[in-house]
Every structure is written in C-alpha cells, then in structure tokens.
Design a protein around this motif. Sequence first.
Motif, PDB file in Angstrom:
ATOM      1  N   ARG A 180       0.346  -0.810   0.071  1.00  0.00           N
ATOM      2  CA  ARG A 180       0.048   0.250   0.189  1.00  0.00           C
ATOM      3  C   ARG A 180       1.135   1.910   0.106  1.00  0.00           C
ATOM      4  NH1 ARG A 180      -3.710  -1.465   4.287  1.00  0.00           N
ATOM      5  NH2 ARG A 180      -4.436  -4.114   4.224  1.00  0.00           N
ATOM      6  N   ASP A 181       0.229   2.205   0.229  1.00  0.00           N
ATOM      7  CA  ASP A 181       0.806   3.742   0.298  1.00  0.00           C
ATOM      8  C   ASP A 181       0.312   4.990   1.425  1.00  0.00           C
ATOM      9  OD1 ASP A 181       2.696   5.385  -0.111  1.00  0.00           O
ATOM     10  OD2 ASP A 181       1.584   5.965  -1.934  1.00  0.00           O
ATOM     11  N   LEU A 182       1.095   5.781   1.518  1.00  0.00           N
ATOM     12  CA  LEU A 182       0.594   7.169   2.718  1.00  0.00           C
ATOM     13  C   LEU A 182      -0.064   7.722   1.401  1.00  0.00           C
ATOM     14  CD1 LEU A 182       3.353   7.702   5.144  1.00  0.00           C
ATOM     15  CD2 LEU A 182       1.357   6.052   5.020  1.00  0.00           C
ATOM     16  N   TRP A 259      -0.473  11.115   9.591  1.00  0.00           N
ATOM     17  CA  TRP A 259       1.171  11.233   8.367  1.00  0.00           C
ATOM     18  C   TRP A 259       0.399  10.949   6.692  1.00  0.00           C
ATOM     19  CZ3 TRP A 259       5.446  13.637   9.272  1.00  0.00           C
ATOM     20  CH2 TRP A 259       6.644  12.793  10.524  1.00  0.00           C
ATOM     21  N   THR A 260       0.662  12.942   6.282  1.00  0.00           N
ATOM     22  CA  THR A 260       0.771  11.636   4.587  1.00  0.00           C
ATOM     23  C   THR A 260       1.788  11.444   3.407  1.00  0.00           C
ATOM     24  OG1 THR A 260       0.948  14.405   3.238  1.00  0.00           O
ATOM     25  CG2 THR A 260      -1.862  13.630   4.742  1.00  0.00           C
ATOM     26  N   ARG A 261       1.604  11.112   2.359  1.00  0.00           N
ATOM     27  CA  ARG A 261       3.287  10.991   1.687  1.00  0.00           C
ATOM     28  C   ARG A 261       4.166  12.227   1.081  1.00  0.00           C
ATOM     29  NH1 ARG A 261       2.095   8.177  -3.719  1.00  0.00           N
ATOM     30  NH2 ARG A 261       2.098   9.936  -5.384  1.00  0.00           N
ATOM     31  N   ILE A 327       1.742  11.614  16.973  1.00  0.00           N
ATOM     32  CA  ILE A 327       1.916  11.439  15.404  1.00  0.00           C
ATOM     33  C   ILE A 327       1.311  10.204  14.805  1.00  0.00           C
ATOM     34  CG2 ILE A 327       2.696  11.454  12.936  1.00  0.00           C
ATOM     35  CD1 ILE A 327       4.504  13.828  14.319  1.00  0.00           C
ATOM     36  N   GLY A 328       0.500   9.281  14.251  1.00  0.00           N
ATOM     37  CA  GLY A 328      -0.063   7.804  13.569  1.00  0.00           C
ATOM     38  C   GLY A 328      -0.042   8.024  12.206  1.00  0.00           C
ATOM     39  N   PHE A 329      -0.698   7.461  11.567  1.00  0.00           N
ATOM     40  CA  PHE A 329      -0.607   7.466   9.833  1.00  0.00           C
ATOM     41  C   PHE A 329      -1.784   5.927   9.977  1.00  0.00           C
ATOM     42  CE2 PHE A 329       1.860   4.278  10.764  1.00  0.00           C
ATOM     43  CZ  PHE A 329       1.868   3.018   9.910  1.00  0.00           C
ATOM     44  N   ARG A 330      -2.500   6.064   8.535  1.00  0.00           N
ATOM     45  CA  ARG A 330      -3.192   4.996   7.873  1.00  0.00           C
ATOM     46  C   ARG A 330      -2.634   5.338   6.427  1.00  0.00           C
ATOM     47  NH1 ARG A 330      -8.968   6.062   9.133  1.00  0.00           N
ATOM     48  NH2 ARG A 330      -8.433   7.590  10.465  1.00  0.00           N
TER      49      ARG A 330
END
Length: 336
Positions: A180-182, A259-261, A327-330
Amino acid sequence: MVAVALGVAGCGRGPALLASTAPPTRCLPPRAPPRPAPSTGGMVFIKGGAFAMGAQPLRREEGPARPTRVPAFWIDRTDVTNGDFARFVKATGYVTLAERPLDPKAYPGLSADQLKPSAIVFVGSTEPAGTDPGQWWRVVAGADWRHPQGPGSSIAGKDDLPVVQVAWPDAMAYARWLGRDLPTEAEWEYAARGGKPGARFVWGDAPFDDRHPQANVWQGVFPAVDSGADGFRMQASPVGCFPANGYGLYDMAGDVWQWTRDWYRPNLAPDANPEGPAEAMAVDPGDPGQRKHVIKGGSFLCSPNYCYRYRPAAREAGPTDTGENHIGFRTVLRAG
C-alpha cells in the motif's frame, strides 16, 4: 531519530501522564489484522471525484481553496494500531528511526548522549502558552513506539491504540509491507470530508459539543487544563471510540495526527496536482532546509484556543526524521 531543532508538529497540552476520565463505551470491537494487497479488509472504498481542497484559511497555510480531483482509492477505516505495527515488526524485524542512534555525520556537533536513540515527548507546562514549543516538548532518550512517553512507559494491553512515535519512513515501510501507500494530502482531505464538501469539521458545521463529543481533542484552556469531558484526558484513545464520518472512517479529527505522502509547503499549490510538491521546502525560520511532510487531522493535544487543527482543511508540517507521541498514520490502496 530526532531532528537537531525541536521541530515538533501541531499542538501542545498541559502536564503529561495524568489520569484519564472514564472512556466512552462504544469503541470498536477487536478486528482482524490487515492483510497484504490486494486484500482490502478493514478498508473503506472512496469513489473519488472533484472537490475544493483547503478553505478560507483560519491559518495561513490552509488556503485559499483550490479545485482538486482524486481517483478512486481504498483507505483504512481506522488509524494503524499498536497491534498492527507489532505484527509488522515481528514479521520483518524492522527497527524504527526512534530506536536507531543518530548518524554523527548527519548531525555533526552533537554529543554522544545526544546521538542516542530518542524521540519527542510532550512533558507538559503549567505556564501560559508561548510561541516556543520547547516549553512543553522534550527530546527523550529511549522513547519509541513501544515506550511512547519514554523509559517506564509501555503499550502493554494497548493494542487498540493508534501507534505513535513512528517517523515518516517508518509509516511508509509499514505501508509498503502491505503493498500500500500513505495517502496524498488531497486523498486524505477528500476522505476526511466524508461527503460533506465545504463543512468546517469532519462531522459537519456544528461546533464541538462537550456533552456529545465528536472527537478526542483538548477541552479547556491550553496548556493548563484538559477537562477530559470527551472521556480521554490528555491522552490518545483507542481507535473508533467516536462517531465515524460520512464515509465510515473513524478518528479523521483529533486523537493523533496522520502522516501523508506529500512534502510540506507553507501554502497550497496553485495547481490541481493531487500528489503534492516534488520536493520538500524550508518552512520554519528555525529549521532552514529541514525536510518535512504534511500531517493532517489534529490530535488529542489540539484545542480551539491554541491549535484548532482538527478540521479537514487544516494542515501542519511534521519533521520527517522524527517520532512524536501524537502522530500516527493510516494507509491507502489505489484502485487499479
């Protein structure tokens, strides 16, 4: 790994590690672990389309709004959790940046102690909010995703909390492990709006309601008092404890930044490129040339009177080489 300058992202809060109030009772039940692509278990399909990205700015970097189009994609229903990230580490042996010593060639002039593995931790302040985030943040040796507040803290029994103290490369490594990706900033914002174009919040235009909280945010006068009326006083909540947005996504406002890309630039680009700028830009006079990525969504540290970035249009710069405990992410999987 921690940047030399204390380039922390987002908001602040009062004295750390105080007891929480009773949490809401309707958090999500345990879920199946994510599986590599092409599996989309635990994800939501977003049809894609055109929207006005950004807003009439409440912060300079948020606008003006510009027309943007995103193709269809899948996105995680919740943030990546401690349990999810632990499975990744067990399968791959991955070591996060916060668990690695700094490279003395990349950080000349630092002492041996300053080169030790470390991350940024909120330590609290009872003083009125100033302009220096170093007032309430510290670089703490031994802080990492397993020990978010530093040595002595633990994620034991907290598999359902969003993983934190993951730097941007750590989040990207996890996403790639799953094929996958951010999300781009445009994808993230489109998903966060939940089919409510132009609404100020992910839940609509109604203001935050202390009696029926829509998200885990700071409630009270920053940075001295968080009332905890949302059920979580000065801490992250398990994923899915607050109502989902119109697309069925949880915690797109508050709890932890995501986070984003995209590389960060201080203003939205004038074009409609949904993948963001190709290069990082220097954004802070105190951090000239420091590489940063866009983070979105705000966190449990954000308050209306100081941060107020738990809105879809809000954005902030996250130091790329640094872990922080808010800070986290999906992840996303793009259709086709």
